[in-house]
Design a protein around this motif. Sequence first.
Motif, PDB file in Angstrom:
ATOM      1  N   CYS A  40      18.377  -4.415  -2.868  1.00 51.80           N
ATOM      2  CA  CYS A  40      18.265  -3.289  -3.800  1.00 51.80           C
ATOM      3  C   CYS A  40      17.180  -3.554  -4.842  1.00 51.80           C
ATOM      4  CB  CYS A  40      19.605  -3.038  -4.490  1.00 51.80           C
ATOM      5  SG  CYS A  40      20.863  -2.280  -3.434  1.00 51.80           S
ATOM      6  N   ILE A  41      17.150  -4.775  -5.366  1.00 50.27           N
ATOM      7  CA  ILE A  41      16.128  -5.124  -6.359  1.00 50.27           C
ATOM      8  C   ILE A  41      14.741  -5.084  -5.736  1.00 50.27           C
ATOM      9  CG2 ILE A  41      15.278  -6.970  -7.847  1.00 50.27           C
ATOM     10  CD1 ILE A  41      18.198  -7.852  -8.209  1.00 50.27           C
ATOM     11  N   VAL A  42      14.605  -5.690  -4.548  1.00 56.25           N
ATOM     12  CA  VAL A  42      13.295  -5.759  -3.893  1.00 56.25           C
ATOM     13  C   VAL A  42      12.791  -4.367  -3.531  1.00 56.25           C
ATOM     14  CG1 VAL A  42      12.119  -6.545  -1.807  1.00 56.25           C
ATOM     15  CG2 VAL A  42      13.629  -8.104  -3.038  1.00 56.25           C
ATOM     16  N   LEU A  43      13.640  -3.556  -2.908  1.00 55.03           N
ATOM     17  CA  LEU A  43      13.214  -2.212  -2.530  1.00 55.03           C
ATOM     18  C   LEU A  43      12.992  -1.329  -3.751  1.00 55.03           C
ATOM     19  CD1 LEU A  43      15.559  -1.657   0.539  1.00 55.03           C
ATOM     20  CD2 LEU A  43      13.074  -1.860   0.597  1.00 55.03           C
ATOM     21  N   GLY A  44      13.774  -1.557  -4.817  1.00 58.48           N
ATOM     22  CA  GLY A  44      13.527  -0.827  -6.057  1.00 58.48           C
ATOM     23  C   GLY A  44      12.135  -1.116  -6.608  1.00 58.48           C
ATOM     24  N   LEU A  45      11.722  -2.377  -6.555  1.00 61.09           N
ATOM     25  CA  LEU A  45      10.360  -2.718  -6.979  1.00 61.09           C
ATOM     26  C   LEU A  45       9.327  -2.060  -6.073  1.00 61.09           C
ATOM     27  CD1 LEU A  45      10.835  -6.532  -7.779  1.00 61.09           C
ATOM     28  CD2 LEU A  45      10.613  -4.646  -9.408  1.00 61.09           C
ATOM     29  N   GLY A  46       9.647  -1.976  -4.773  1.00 65.38           N
ATOM     30  CA  GLY A  46       8.723  -1.304  -3.857  1.00 65.38           C
ATOM     31  C   GLY A  46       8.551   0.166  -4.180  1.00 65.38           C
ATOM     32  N   VAL A  47       9.640   0.849  -4.531  1.00 65.01           N
ATOM     33  CA  VAL A  47       9.550   2.267  -4.899  1.00 65.01           C
ATOM     34  C   VAL A  47       8.776   2.432  -6.202  1.00 65.01           C
ATOM     35  CG1 VAL A  47      10.898   4.292  -5.567  1.00 65.01           C
ATOM     36  CG2 VAL A  47      11.648   2.864  -3.653  1.00 65.01           C
ATOM     37  N   ILE A  48       9.028   1.544  -7.170  1.00 63.64           N
ATOM     38  CA  ILE A  48       8.316   1.628  -8.449  1.00 63.64           C
ATOM     39  C   ILE A  48       6.818   1.432  -8.256  1.00 63.64           C
ATOM     40  CG2 ILE A  48       8.018   0.483 -10.679  1.00 63.64           C
ATOM     41  CD1 ILE A  48      11.011  -0.124 -10.632  1.00 63.64           C
ATOM     42  N   ALA A  49       6.443   0.501  -7.374  1.00 65.42           N
ATOM     43  CA  ALA A  49       5.022   0.203  -7.169  1.00 65.42           C
ATOM     44  C   ALA A  49       4.320   1.235  -6.299  1.00 65.42           C
ATOM     45  CB  ALA A  49       4.870  -1.185  -6.538  1.00 65.42           C
ATOM     46  N   ALA A  50       5.064   2.091  -5.604  1.00 70.31           N
ATOM     47  CA  ALA A  50       4.448   3.056  -4.694  1.00 70.31           C
ATOM     48  C   ALA A  50       3.810   4.203  -5.462  1.00 70.31           C
ATOM     49  CB  ALA A  50       5.487   3.600  -3.722  1.00 70.31           C
ATOM     50  N   SER A  51       2.680   4.654  -4.968  1.00 71.78           N
ATOM     51  CA  SER A  51       1.985   5.794  -5.558  1.00 71.78           C
ATOM     52  C   SER A  51       2.356   7.061  -4.800  1.00 71.78           C
ATOM     53  CB  SER A  51       0.472   5.583  -5.485  1.00 71.78           C
ATOM     54  OG  SER A  51      -0.208   6.761  -5.871  1.00 71.78           O
ATOM     55  N   ALA A  52       2.849   8.054  -5.538  1.00 73.19           N
ATOM     56  CA  ALA A  52       3.265   9.318  -4.931  1.00 73.19           C
ATOM     57  C   ALA A  52       2.152  10.352  -4.934  1.00 73.19           C
ATOM     58  CB  ALA A  52       4.482   9.866  -5.669  1.00 73.19           C
ATOM     59  N   ARG A  53       0.936   9.956  -5.289  1.00 72.98           N
ATOM     60  CA  ARG A  53      -0.152  10.927  -5.368  1.00 72.98           C
ATOM     61  C   ARG A  53      -0.583  11.446  -4.005  1.00 72.98           C
ATOM     62  NH1 ARG A  53      -4.432   7.685  -8.852  1.00 72.98           N
ATOM     63  NH2 ARG A  53      -3.553   6.009  -7.569  1.00 72.98           N
ATOM     64  N   SER A  54      -0.199  10.752  -2.934  1.00 73.12           N
ATOM     65  CA  SER A  54      -0.590  11.197  -1.595  1.00 73.12           C
ATOM     66  C   SER A  54       0.358  12.236  -1.025  1.00 73.12           C
ATOM     67  CB  SER A  54      -0.654   9.997  -0.653  1.00 73.12           C
ATOM     68  OG  SER A  54       0.589   9.313  -0.642  1.00 73.12           O
ATOM     69  N   LEU A  55       1.446  12.532  -1.733  1.00 73.96           N
ATOM     70  CA  LEU A  55       2.397  13.528  -1.239  1.00 73.96           C
ATOM     71  C   LEU A  55       1.740  14.898  -1.149  1.00 73.96           C
ATOM     72  CD1 LEU A  55       5.594  12.542  -3.243  1.00 73.96           C
ATOM     73  CD2 LEU A  55       5.167  12.154  -0.813  1.00 73.96           C
TER      74      LEU A  55
END
Length: 473
Positions: A40-55
């Motif tokens: 949960c912690i690791v994937l949470g960091l992955g979501v935080i670091a992801a850029s949603a500008r490509s949506l």
Amino acid sequence: MTTATRAPLNRISSFILFATVATAPFPFGSAAPAAIAFWCIVLGLGVIAASARSLRRDHIPLLGLAVIVILAYAFVLHEQLAARPWIASPHPLWHEAAEALGIPIAPSVSIARNQPFFALGAPLANMLAVICSFIVCIDRDRAHQLLLVIAWSGVAYAVYGIAANLIDPTHILWREKEAYVGVLTSTFINRNTAAVYFGSCAVLWLLFLSRQLRRRVLPAGPIYWRGIPRRLLSEMPRPVVLSFAMLLLCLAAMLMTNSRAGIVLSLMALIVAFVGFFHRDLPRRGGVSAALVIGGLIALVFLQVLGGNVSGRFDVQGLSDEGRLDGYHSTLRMIADHPWFGTGLGTFVWSFPAYRSANVSMGGVWDLAHSTPLELASDLGLPLAGLIGLAWLVVLGVLTRGVRARRHDRIVPTGALAVAILGLAHSVIDFSLQIPGYAVVVFALVGAGLAQSFSSNNVSSSGENVAKNLARP
């Protein structure tokens, strides 16, 4: 916004995602609370670091659906955890306990106070996995890399599982087996979960093999199926041989689990994947139906020839274990008594004994319902379970649309659709999607399939030219 512009941000998220799907099955299926919290912690960091500008506009409704499910989960958990729930009624057990003890006890909707909070980890990890994968895999190259990571990880676990079963079948890693001695479980505790995991990896290798055949062996344009055996014997490039060997390796590990439902449903998922990939090359009149029938006959012969132990289990035990249907009936009575908010997330092990039928096998503890939909309904109530089921129907519909509509990069939604059908079908009669080591892989693959179910004109991060992209099936 091009892929090259967003690559530095999503590079971190993609690394986290790939590392998670590769290593989540390792520590005994990540079923321990500490492992779930870590992911949960690791994937949470992955979501935080992801850029949603490509949506893009097509992706927004899917994110809206995720938000609705999250809010519904939050509302139900509030009712189960709050000292003063807004509308839910406390579980009657607390009043009975207060009367029996003669002391006041604060009531709760959950039969076990605060347990829903501690049980939140697994569904949270699944949601984080699908969101992280959905954002990262809008880039087609990252989506293909995810499939490769999952497939090669499956090969590594298959090699370990086969070797461990031959050398020391009494241990899983460094821990002694408590059950399933003599059958392959690899790094999972339960053989059924291992079977659908290797079945999912086999689906991906079948798609890789199909793509290699379509590119290197089969002619461009319509396929003349009668001439395929002769072409395969005359032309067999090394990538085709490699994909075929890895497919056989995953199938061997799957068969060595001796799981009836896991093996049969995995073979069905392989048929779905094959038909989904080649559906444009099949005859328009009855082509898909004929392919499904022929694939089913091949799967039956394959099961009879190579799955002798599984066929023996069908002959001895039939289609279901002793007491399984009675357990389902007991769970349905639980749902009838608590239809709106359930007995509390993660409380099945404490709620079930009061409803346990005399026909249910009395050996052992039923800590799981062996049916994820029924357990969701008993733990969370029918409204939220129904919403989750509706969300899955939308997901399957989008993936099916992606398989039918996409002419290029079809391998991603096809793999996601086949694996999602496999995981969902198996979870109806077992609990594979309740094991994070497998569920995280499925949800990540579904996220990639959803992201690639819509056409994209963006440039690939590896700088491939348009001609190479158009060559992708």
